[in-house]
Every structure is written in C-alpha cells, then in structure tokens.
Scaffold this motif. Structure first.
Motif, PDB file in Angstrom:
ATOM      1  N   THR A  65      34.091  91.259  15.263  1.00 26.07           N
ATOM      2  CA  THR A  65      32.652  91.522  15.288  1.00 26.07           C
ATOM      3  C   THR A  65      32.114  91.147  16.659  1.00 26.07           C
ATOM      4  O   THR A  65      32.416  90.073  17.181  1.00 26.07           O
ATOM      5  CB  THR A  65      31.920  90.720  14.205  1.00 26.07           C
ATOM      6  OG1 THR A  65      32.450  91.062  12.914  1.00 26.07           O
ATOM      7  CG2 THR A  65      30.431  91.000  14.219  1.00 26.07           C
ATOM      8  N   ALA A  66      31.335  92.044  17.246  1.00 28.09           N
ATOM      9  CA  ALA A  66      30.743  91.782  18.557  1.00 28.09           C
ATOM     10  C   ALA A  66      29.254  92.084  18.502  1.00 28.09           C
ATOM     11  O   ALA A  66      28.846  93.162  18.056  1.00 28.09           O
ATOM     12  CB  ALA A  66      31.417  92.632  19.635  1.00 28.09           C
ATOM     13  N   GLU A  67      28.461  91.139  18.961  1.00 31.06           N
ATOM     14  CA  GLU A  67      27.023  91.343  19.045  1.00 31.06           C
ATOM     15  C   GLU A  67      26.686  91.872  20.437  1.00 31.06           C
ATOM     16  O   GLU A  67      27.052  91.272  21.447  1.00 31.06           O
ATOM     17  CB  GLU A  67      26.276  90.041  18.780  1.00 31.06           C
ATOM     18  CG  GLU A  67      26.406  89.545  17.341  1.00 31.06           C
ATOM     19  CD  GLU A  67      25.604  88.286  17.098  1.00 31.06           C
ATOM     20  OE1 GLU A  67      25.150  87.669  18.107  1.00 31.06           O
ATOM     21  OE2 GLU A  67      25.411  87.914  15.928  1.00 31.06           O
ATOM     22  N   LYS A  88      33.258 103.760  21.038  1.00 30.58           N
ATOM     23  CA  LYS A  88      34.444 103.312  21.756  1.00 30.58           C
ATOM     24  C   LYS A  88      34.078 102.255  22.777  1.00 30.58           C
ATOM     25  O   LYS A  88      32.958 102.225  23.288  1.00 30.58           O
ATOM     26  CB  LYS A  88      35.135 104.497  22.440  1.00 30.58           C
ATOM     27  CG  LYS A  88      35.689 105.533  21.468  1.00 30.58           C
ATOM     28  CD  LYS A  88      36.398 106.649  22.220  1.00 30.58           C
ATOM     29  CE  LYS A  88      36.971 107.673  21.248  1.00 30.58           C
ATOM     30  NZ  LYS A  88      37.672 108.781  21.973  1.00 30.58           N
ATOM     31  N   GLN A  89      35.037 101.412  23.070  1.00 28.82           N
ATOM     32  CA  GLN A  89      34.817 100.362  24.053  1.00 28.82           C
ATOM     33  C   GLN A  89      34.428 100.984  25.398  1.00 28.82           C
ATOM     34  O   GLN A  89      35.065 101.918  25.879  1.00 28.82           O
ATOM     35  CB  GLN A  89      36.083  99.521  24.210  1.00 28.82           C
ATOM     36  CG  GLN A  89      35.915  98.324  25.149  1.00 28.82           C
ATOM     37  CD  GLN A  89      37.168  97.482  25.192  1.00 28.82           C
ATOM     38  OE1 GLN A  89      38.171  97.811  24.578  1.00 28.82           O
ATOM     39  NE2 GLN A  89      37.113  96.376  25.914  1.00 28.82           N
ATOM     40  N   GLY A  90      33.349 100.453  26.008  1.00 30.82           N
ATOM     41  CA  GLY A  90      32.873 100.971  27.288  1.00 30.82           C
ATOM     42  C   GLY A  90      31.861 102.090  27.168  1.00 30.82           C
ATOM     43  O   GLY A  90      31.271 102.512  28.174  1.00 30.82           O
ATOM     44  N   GLU A  91      31.634 102.590  25.973  1.00 26.43           N
ATOM     45  CA  GLU A  91      30.670 103.686  25.776  1.00 26.43           C
ATOM     46  C   GLU A  91      29.248 103.161  25.910  1.00 26.43           C
ATOM     47  O   GLU A  91      28.911 102.084  25.436  1.00 26.43           O
ATOM     48  CB  GLU A  91      30.882 104.304  24.394  1.00 26.43           C
ATOM     49  CG  GLU A  91      29.959 105.471  24.078  1.00 26.43           C
ATOM     50  CD  GLU A  91      30.225 106.046  22.698  1.00 26.43           C
ATOM     51  OE1 GLU A  91      29.334 106.725  22.150  1.00 26.43           O
ATOM     52  OE2 GLU A  91      31.332 105.801  22.163  1.00 26.43           O
ATOM     53  N   ILE A 180      33.513  96.380  22.284  1.00 25.91           N
ATOM     54  CA  ILE A 180      34.712  96.705  21.509  1.00 25.91           C
ATOM     55  C   ILE A 180      34.494  98.057  20.842  1.00 25.91           C
ATOM     56  O   ILE A 180      33.371  98.565  20.785  1.00 25.91           O
ATOM     57  CB  ILE A 180      35.023  95.641  20.430  1.00 25.91           C
ATOM     58  CG1 ILE A 180      33.882  95.560  19.402  1.00 25.91           C
ATOM     59  CG2 ILE A 180      35.323  94.288  21.035  1.00 25.91           C
ATOM     60  CD1 ILE A 180      34.179  94.666  18.214  1.00 25.91           C
ATOM     61  N   SER A 181      35.570  98.628  20.355  1.00 25.98           N
ATOM     62  CA  SER A 181      35.469  99.860  19.565  1.00 25.98           C
ATOM     63  C   SER A 181      35.238  99.503  18.101  1.00 25.98           C
ATOM     64  O   SER A 181      35.783  98.518  17.605  1.00 25.98           O
ATOM     65  CB  SER A 181      36.749 100.690  19.702  1.00 25.98           C
ATOM     66  OG  SER A 181      36.981 101.057  21.044  1.00 25.98           O
ATOM     67  N   ILE A 206      28.554  95.496  16.478  1.00 28.66           N
ATOM     68  CA  ILE A 206      29.687  96.408  16.297  1.00 28.66           C
ATOM     69  C   ILE A 206      30.761  95.673  15.513  1.00 28.66           C
ATOM     70  O   ILE A 206      31.086  94.520  15.805  1.00 28.66           O
ATOM     71  CB  ILE A 206      30.250  96.881  17.647  1.00 28.66           C
ATOM     72  CG1 ILE A 206      29.167  97.600  18.456  1.00 28.66           C
ATOM     73  CG2 ILE A 206      31.454  97.800  17.443  1.00 28.66           C
ATOM     74  CD1 ILE A 206      29.605  97.989  19.853  1.00 28.66           C
ATOM     75  N   GLU A 207      31.320  96.356  14.510  1.00 21.05           N
ATOM     76  CA  GLU A 207      32.364  95.765  13.673  1.00 21.05           C
ATOM     77  C   GLU A 207      33.571  96.695  13.620  1.00 21.05           C
ATOM     78  O   GLU A 207      33.416  97.902  13.431  1.00 21.05           O
ATOM     79  CB  GLU A 207      31.847  95.517  12.253  1.00 21.05           C
ATOM     80  CG  GLU A 207      30.713  94.512  12.199  1.00 21.05           C
ATOM     81  CD  GLU A 207      30.095  94.406  10.819  1.00 21.05           C
ATOM     82  OE1 GLU A 207      29.842  93.278  10.370  1.00 21.05           O
ATOM     83  OE2 GLU A 207      29.865  95.463  10.202  1.00 21.05           O
TER      84      GLU A 207
END
Length: 386
Positions: A65-67, A88-91, A180-181, A206-207
């Motif tokens: 999980t990323a806030e 996706k990561q970096g989007e 993260i994705s 994002i989870e």
C-alpha cells in the motif's frame, strides 16, 4: 362455528387413534417375530485418516500500500486518472501549478552561470599571479590569497549546480506520479485545492491486489484442545501450509493461500496467535478490508474412531449409540470428540469393528434380536473438521 370446532376435535382424535394403532401394530409385529431378528442398517466402526481444520475469521489486506502525497506547495490543477483504475509505477496522476517552480529553475540556472563566470575570472587571475610569482612581482601571500579565492569560487559553482538540481527536482514533483503499480482509490482532494509539502497532503492511495494478505488469529485454547486429542502420539500437527479461503456467504474463493508466517507467541491482551496467509488474487476478487473465513489445517490422525452422526443419540445423560452385540440390539454410552465432516470422532465407548445401527430403531428395545440388512461400511475417511 360450532360445527367447525366439532370437526377439528374429530380430526384430532382420529390422528391420535391412528398413531396409537400404528405403535401397537409395530410392537405386535416385533413380538410376533420373537426370535426372528429385525433387519437394521449398520455402519462398522473403523479407523481412518482424519484431517482436522479450524474455521477462523480473517481479513484481507493489500500486499503493498502506498499513499500518494504532495511533495511541493501549489494549487492542484488537474487529476489525470480515473478513480478505481489500475495504474503503473511512474504514471502521472496529478498536475500541480508549476509556474513558480519553473521560475525557481531559471533563477538557479542564472546563479550557476554567474558562479561559473566568477570562477573562470578567478582562475585567469590566479594563472597571471602564478607567472608574476615566478618573476618576484607579487608576494607569496598575495598568491595564496587569490588561490583560496579561486577554490571558493569553485565551491560556489558546485553549490549553484546543487541548487539548480534541487529546483529541477521540485519542478518534477509538480507532476505527481504513482510510486507503485496497483489499483488507485478515490482522490482525496479536488482540482483547485492548495496542497502543501510540509503537511504531506494526502492525494490518493494505491494498493497492489495481484496478491493479498489474509490476516487471522488462532485461539491458544483451541490449540491446547487439539493437542490433547493428539496425545497418543499417532497424530501429527498441520503438515500442510495451504489454507482455503471462503467468503462470508460460504462460497469458496477459487484458489488457495499459503501460510507465510506464524508468530507462535501468544498475545497477552487477546490470548490468541497471529497468523498470515498470502493469496494469489489475479482477478482482484479479494479486496482490502474484506472479511473472509479461513480453513486452516491443524493436524492429522490415522487412529481415530468415527461413527456417522445419525448413529448418535444425544440426551441429558450424554451421548449413546445402538449397536449389534451378540445378535441383539444394545445401547452403548460413548464419549465424543469433535465433529469431522458427517461423522463424530469417538474417544471412548466403542472398538474397531463394532457395528453401530444407523436406521430408525426408536421402537426397538435393548435385547431385541437384530441383523444387519446391508453390507457394513466403515466411517468416511479424509474428512475435515468444520
């Protein structure tokens, strides 16, 4: 009205009379048979492989999980994702007003150019003083002073480069990207809102759901009960790390989980043991926060006696079974263990090979001659405790 009441009483009396006649008829038939055995259905008590499981409540958690938070100050200009979509990561996710940040980059570039020019001038002066020092036109002290000033100028160039890089990084932060994705939730702020880096304004979460954790607890008292059942030494603790997941409506999740770790220390506040399973979730059917049921294998035994549930009669005096003993019906008290699928585990009171009666025999008294009318079958094997 009176006629209806009389009709009801008449029907009731007729029903009671019919039951009484049926009972007398069955008793008369049993008495007339005398020495002729009454055919009954039986099941043979046997030992079988018994897998014990525990049905435990669990909760789904995302494996990562990323806030998403603001890292620069500014007005949120645009949201460029759809809530609930996979990212996706970096989007890019949000755009923050970057005019002030662009101006900071330009100022940093100007400071760097000024520092470079000043350092080049100092370098040229130092080279001239070096030639004059050889001719004795300047003192060693003057030369050392200009040499130190030139080193300071070089340091100011490096500082200006660092400030420029920092300004460029701040400008990059104006476009908020996915760390993260995974699946992104709802936006926590709307366009036009002021976000601040000092407050780490929460923008979204994002989870990752391709795999999820299922966290659950196991009662230490339940563990002790199972250990008592396995004191004979002919059983083993859970030999499989695979767990089954069920939704709250009883539907089984199409897949299994693997027990990842178990903290075998008991929590003093709850008296339970924490466990965690990792589950592949390619279709994202398990969502974070969802409550599920976990079927955990906790042990196996190959020496436990089992009898069908319908062979057991419960009363205030305990559990009993009817069995064929010396060709006659006998009532045997038993001590029951846990229920395993359609069977009861029997701790004591029966032996392997006993034929317990499973047909309806409430009108037969102990001592009535009986005979098995079917081929005796053993208790089911490879069952799990519900």
């Amino acid at each position: 009205m009176k006629s209806n009441s009389m009709t009801t009483r008449t029907l009731f009396k007729s029903t009671l009379l019919g039951l009484f006649v049926s009972t007398l008829t069955f008793s008369s038939l049993a008495a007339e048979q005398g020495s002729q055995p009454v055919p009954v259905e039986v099941s043979t008590v046997s030992e079988g492989l018994t897998t014990f499981t525990q049905d435990l409540p669990g909760r789904v958690n995302a494996i990562r999980t990323a806030e998403v938070r603001a890292r620069v100050d500014g007005i949120l200009e645009k949201r460029v994702f759809k809530e609930g979509d996979m990212v996706k990561q970096g989007e890019g996710l949000f755009h923050i007003d970057k005019r002030q940040l662009q101006a900071d980059v330009q100022a940093a570039k100007a400071n760097l150019s000024d520092a470079i020019a000043q350092q080049e001038l100092n370098q040229q002066t130092l080279e001239r003083y070096s030639k004059l020092l050889e001719l004795g036109a300047v003192s060693k002290q003057e030369f050392d002073t200009f040499s130190a000033q030139n080193e300071q100028a070089k340091a100011r160039v490096e500082l200006a480069r660092a400030n420029l890089r920092n300004a460029q990084i701040q400008l990059e932060y104006a476009t908020v990207t996915a760390p993260i994705s995974g699946r992104i939730g709802r936006a926590m702020v709307t366009e036009g809102a002021l976000v601040r880096a000092a407050e780490s304004t929460h923008l979204a979460t994002i989870e990752q759901l391709d795999q999820v954790y299922v966290d659950f607890t196991r009662s230490s008292s339940e563990m002790m009960e199972l250990r008592k059942l396995f004191e004979s030494g002919q059983s083993s603790n859970a030999s499989s790390s695979t767990v089954q997941i069920f939704y709250n409506d009883g539907t089984q999740f199409p897949g299994s989980g693997k027990l990842e770790f178990s903290s075998w220390s008991v929590e003093p506040d709850t008296g339970s043991v924490q466990l965690r399973a990792i589950v592949d979730n390619p279709d994202h059917l398990l969502l974070p926060g969802m409550f599920v049921r976990v079927k955990l294998p906790v042990g196996e035994s190959e020496s436990l006696l089992q009898v069908p549930q319908k062979a057991v009669t419960m009363s205030a005096n305990g559990a009993t079974v009817k069995l064929i003993k010396d060709g006659k019906l006998a009532v045997q008290p038993v001590e029951l263990g846990p229920m395993v699928g359609p069977n009861w585990v029997v701790k004591s009171g029966l032996q392997r090979g006993d034929q317990v009666i499973v047909s309806n025999t409430q009108f037969l008294q102990p001592g009535t001659p009986v005979t098995a009318m079917n081929k005796p079958s053993g208790a089911a094997q490879n069952q799990t405790q519900e």
